[in-house]
Design a protein around this motif. Structure first.
Motif, PDB file in Angstrom:
ATOM      1  N   LYS A  37      30.708 119.853  22.287  1.00  0.00           N
ATOM      2  CA  LYS A  37      31.894 120.462  21.679  1.00  0.00           C
ATOM      3  C   LYS A  37      33.120 119.732  22.218  1.00  0.00           C
ATOM      4  N   ILE A  38      33.932 119.202  21.305  1.00  0.00           N
ATOM      5  CA  ILE A  38      35.126 118.466  21.738  1.00  0.00           C
ATOM      6  C   ILE A  38      36.341 119.235  21.237  1.00  0.00           C
ATOM      7  N   THR A  39      37.243 119.569  22.140  1.00  0.00           N
ATOM      8  CA  THR A  39      38.444 120.314  21.722  1.00  0.00           C
ATOM      9  C   THR A  39      39.680 119.556  22.165  1.00  0.00           C
ATOM     10  N   GLY A  40      40.632 119.423  21.244  1.00  0.00           N
ATOM     11  CA  GLY A  40      41.896 118.794  21.608  1.00  0.00           C
ATOM     12  C   GLY A  40      42.807 119.837  22.215  1.00  0.00           C
ATOM     13  N   GLY A  41      43.710 119.372  23.075  1.00  0.00           N
ATOM     14  CA  GLY A  41      44.614 120.310  23.731  1.00  0.00           C
ATOM     15  C   GLY A  41      45.945 120.391  23.012  1.00  0.00           C
ATOM     16  N   SER A  42      46.886 121.068  23.645  1.00  0.00           N
ATOM     17  CA  SER A  42      48.173 121.287  23.006  1.00  0.00           C
ATOM     18  C   SER A  42      49.012 120.010  22.977  1.00  0.00           C
ATOM     19  N   LEU A  46      45.177 115.068  25.490  1.00  0.00           N
ATOM     20  CA  LEU A  46      44.475 116.048  26.313  1.00  0.00           C
ATOM     21  C   LEU A  46      43.245 116.515  25.548  1.00  0.00           C
ATOM     22  N   VAL A  47      42.066 116.304  26.135  1.00  0.00           N
ATOM     23  CA  VAL A  47      40.823 116.642  25.430  1.00  0.00           C
ATOM     24  C   VAL A  47      39.868 117.302  26.412  1.00  0.00           C
ATOM     25  N   THR A  48      39.200 118.371  25.953  1.00  0.00           N
ATOM     26  CA  THR A  48      38.152 118.995  26.771  1.00  0.00           C
ATOM     27  C   THR A  48      36.829 118.774  26.073  1.00  0.00           C
ATOM     28  N   VAL A  49      35.823 118.344  26.841  1.00  0.00           N
ATOM     29  CA  VAL A  49      34.496 118.138  26.264  1.00  0.00           C
ATOM     30  C   VAL A  49      33.528 119.068  26.950  1.00  0.00           C
ATOM     31  N   GLN A  50      32.710 119.738  26.137  1.00  0.00           N
ATOM     32  CA  GLN A  50      31.679 120.593  26.706  1.00  0.00           C
ATOM     33  C   GLN A  50      30.330 120.083  26.230  1.00  0.00           C
ATOM     34  N   LEU A  51      29.473 119.660  27.165  1.00  0.00           N
ATOM     35  CA  LEU A  51      28.146 119.156  26.835  1.00  0.00           C
ATOM     36  C   LEU A  51      27.154 120.103  27.498  1.00  0.00           C
ATOM     37  N   GLY A  52      26.668 121.096  26.729  1.00  0.00           N
ATOM     38  CA  GLY A  52      25.875 122.145  27.367  1.00  0.00           C
ATOM     39  C   GLY A  52      26.789 122.943  28.268  1.00  0.00           C
ATOM     40  N   GLN A  53      26.466 123.002  29.568  1.00  0.00           N
ATOM     41  CA  GLN A  53      27.325 123.714  30.511  1.00  0.00           C
ATOM     42  C   GLN A  53      28.262 122.766  31.247  1.00  0.00           C
ATOM     43  N   THR A  54      28.096 121.456  31.036  1.00  0.00           N
ATOM     44  CA  THR A  54      28.972 120.498  31.702  1.00  0.00           C
ATOM     45  C   THR A  54      30.313 120.491  30.998  1.00  0.00           C
ATOM     46  N   ARG A  55      31.380 120.647  31.757  1.00  0.00           N
ATOM     47  CA  ARG A  55      32.722 120.644  31.163  1.00  0.00           C
ATOM     48  C   ARG A  55      33.581 119.596  31.841  1.00  0.00           C
ATOM     49  N   VAL A  56      34.262 118.816  31.003  1.00  0.00           N
ATOM     50  CA  VAL A  56      35.080 117.729  31.520  1.00  0.00           C
ATOM     51  C   VAL A  56      36.398 117.731  30.756  1.00  0.00           C
ATOM     52  N   LEU A  57      37.487 117.457  31.466  1.00  0.00           N
ATOM     53  CA  LEU A  57      38.790 117.418  30.812  1.00  0.00           C
ATOM     54  C   LEU A  57      39.402 116.048  31.032  1.00  0.00           C
ATOM     55  N   ALA A  58      39.936 115.441  29.984  1.00  0.00           N
ATOM     56  CA  ALA A  58      40.559 114.120  30.126  1.00  0.00           C
ATOM     57  C   ALA A  58      42.005 114.205  29.685  1.00  0.00           C
ATOM     58  N   ARG A  59      42.861 113.495  30.441  1.00  0.00           N
ATOM     59  CA  ARG A  59      44.289 113.540  30.129  1.00  0.00           C
ATOM     60  C   ARG A  59      44.830 112.126  30.182  1.00  0.00           C
ATOM     61  N   VAL A  60      45.523 111.712  29.130  1.00  0.00           N
ATOM     62  CA  VAL A  60      46.107 110.369  29.102  1.00  0.00           C
ATOM     63  C   VAL A  60      47.612 110.497  29.202  1.00  0.00           C
ATOM     64  N   SER A  61      48.211 109.693  30.062  1.00  0.00           N
ATOM     65  CA  SER A  61      49.672 109.670  30.167  1.00  0.00           C
ATOM     66  C   SER A  61      50.114 108.217  30.301  1.00  0.00           C
ATOM     67  N   CYS A  62      51.394 107.965  30.077  1.00  0.00           N
ATOM     68  CA  CYS A  62      51.851 106.573  30.163  1.00  0.00           C
ATOM     69  C   CYS A  62      53.212 106.493  30.831  1.00  0.00           C
ATOM     70  N   THR A  63      53.444 105.372  31.502  1.00  0.00           N
ATOM     71  CA  THR A  63      54.759 105.085  32.072  1.00  0.00           C
ATOM     72  C   THR A  63      55.044 103.602  31.870  1.00  0.00           C
TER      73      THR A  63
END
Lengths: 271, 230
Positions: A37-42, A46-63
């Protein structure tokens, strides 16, 4: 219990007995992935991925920064994976090896495979480039962090929008996101990782290992492919040796799985 | 359904009663500070107005040992006169070599590293490491405690473990009607199941895991569907 403990003898013995009869402990088939399950954030990136019970959050930023002196026309991409005590009881700030594994895999999969166009991140050659930072937070570890983190990172990068820039000779104007719509990054292709675990003397194989399967495995192998069926990376770090046929079979299975995963990624990215 | 009051740590609870000199009993999850009663655990607030008893029922996965509770543990090593056992708490527990049925100086048990045991917490307080025993120290009989062999163990939340133990879990009886199996439930959120063959054991394990949020009717339906797929 502070240190990570090995699984009990009952668990490892049962896992092997069940696998020899073609069953996995969570009722899955050998070639079944857990529900993805892939969900985009606000915010973009920002993306949250759920693979079974494994949950991972990724955040991209730039400078905006100076480029490396030996690469004046290329932007910089940095990856960072973090685990906190939130994801497993044995994790504390001194447990670094899992974080390093995930960070290294992301670097191989996304940077070395040239998925991100770093030349498009250049603003003024030699002076100003975009530095992208991909932070992956592991919220829950139930096995196969690498696949989940890779999916989260590539989805976050594809959803991310950086501020628009107008360059006039040596000066660059970075437009506020309220004045001009932010622009997407230039991503060449979408690499996806598919991980396998091996048991016994290397003859028993499963895809998308759960936490117990990861702890009891004798060998671990990850195939990274993109939607064009190009192999971006093969990763095998230690463990029992695998035969030529096993590697080929893994790649074939991975090709089929990547199609399904890619569909979910496309849905999430275009949402 | 009655009004369900969910509290989080820090919430102030109103425990006002008509009788001025009634004794207020605070159960787990509540503390009194500066004349105010506040919650220290997250969960549902329960109150028994007749006995003036308030407590919070929460669900979590990290176990805090308490005396008298049955737990499933994994042997980590031998440590002098006992075994060091992992029961999922912050500190490993000690299981003395003589805390088994029929154990004497000459006849000690021989557990290997990685063995699974079903034991009773004999000592648990904030100042010491918890201690276990694999028998009833008054009668000297094992009463079901001891080493667990074959089968499979899995982890679940503490709330589900307590429900399974209290016989309020319909999933166990629904399963038992169709599949013969034995199970040992530890309140530390670990459950051992043995149903003979790996296929049946996996079925029972998954049925119990799925039943966490299901009520009686849904549990029975879920078990029927799982067994139907066989």
């Amino acid at each position: 219990m502070v240190a990570e403990t090995e699984p009990s003898n009952i668990e490892t013995q049962f896992l092997l007995d069940a696998l020899q009869r073609g069953h996995r402990t969570d009722g899955r088939g050998i070639y079944d992935y857990r529900t993805l399950k892939i969900t985009g954030g606000s915010t973009s990136g920002l993306v949250t991925v759920q693979l079974g019970q494994t949950r991972v959050l990724a955040r991209v930023s730039c400078t905006v920064t100076r480029p490396y002196p030996d690469r004046p026309t290329e932007g910089i991409v940095q990856f960072n994976a973090e685990m906190s005590s939130l994801c497993a009881p044995h994790v504390d700030h001194t447990m670094r090896s899992q974080e390093v594994t995930v960070t290294r895999m992301l670097e191989r999969v996304l940077r070395q495979s040239r998925a991100i166009d770093t030349e498009a991140l250049c603003i003024v050659a030699g002076h100003k480039v975009w530095t992208l930072r991909v932070d992956v937070h592991i919220l829950d570890d139930a096995g196969n962090l690498v696949d989940a983190a890779a999916i989260a990172a590539i989805c976050a990068l594809r959803r991310f929008r950086r501020p628009d820039v107008t360059v006039d000779g040596e000066t660059a104007v970075i437009h506020d996101v309220r004045d001009r719509n932010p622009v997407p990054l230039s991503i060449h292709h979408t690499p996806v990782c598919v991980s396998f675990a091996f048991f016994g003397a290397g003859e028993l194989m499963v895809i998308d290992p759960s936490l117990l399967e990861e702890q009891a495995r004798v060998s671990w192998f990850t195939v990274t492919l993109n939607a064009h069926k190009e192999v971006c990376a093969l990763n095998k770090a230690g463990g029992v040796a695998l035969t030529h046929e096993q590697i080929k079979r893994c790649v074939q299975v991975a090709v089929a799985k990547v199609e399904e995963i890619n569909e979910k990624i496309q849905e999430a990215v275009n949402a | 359904m009655a009004d369900v009051k969910v509290v989080v740590p820090g919430d102030v609870i109103d425990t006002h009663t008509e009788e001025d000199d009634a004794v207020l009993r605070l159960g787990p999850g509540l503390t009194q500070h500066a004349g105010k009663v506040s919650a220290v655990a997250a969960g549902v607030l329960h109150a028994s107005p007749d006995t003036n008893h308030f407590w919070v029922v929460g669900n979590k996965r990290r176990y805090v040992p308490a005396e008298g509770e049955p737990v499933v543990g994994v042997v980590l090593g031998r440590h002098g006169e006992g075994y060091r056992v992992d029961i999922g708490s912050a500190h490993d527990a000690l299981l003395p070599l003589l805390a088994f049925e029929g154990a004497t100086r000459r006849n000690k048990p021989n557990l290997v590293v990685g063995a699974t045991v079903y034991a009773r917490v004999s000592v648990a307080n904030e100042m010491m490491d918890p201690e276990l025993e694999c028998f009833n120290s008054h009668t000297g009989k094992s009463e079901g405690y001891g080493e667990l062999t074959h089968g499979f163990t899995f982890k679940c939340s503490l709330g589900l473990a307590r429900r399974l133990l209290s016989a309020k879990a319909p999933v166990l009886s629904a399963l038992g009607e169709q599949v013969p199996f034995e199970a040992a439930v530890g309140v530390n959120g670990r459950v051992w199941v043995n149903a003979g063959t790996p296929e049946k054991t996996i079925l029972v394990v998954n049925a119990i895991k799925n039943s966490e949020y299901l009520d009686t009717k849904q549990s029975k339906q879920m078990v029927r569907e799982l067994l139907g797929k066989q």
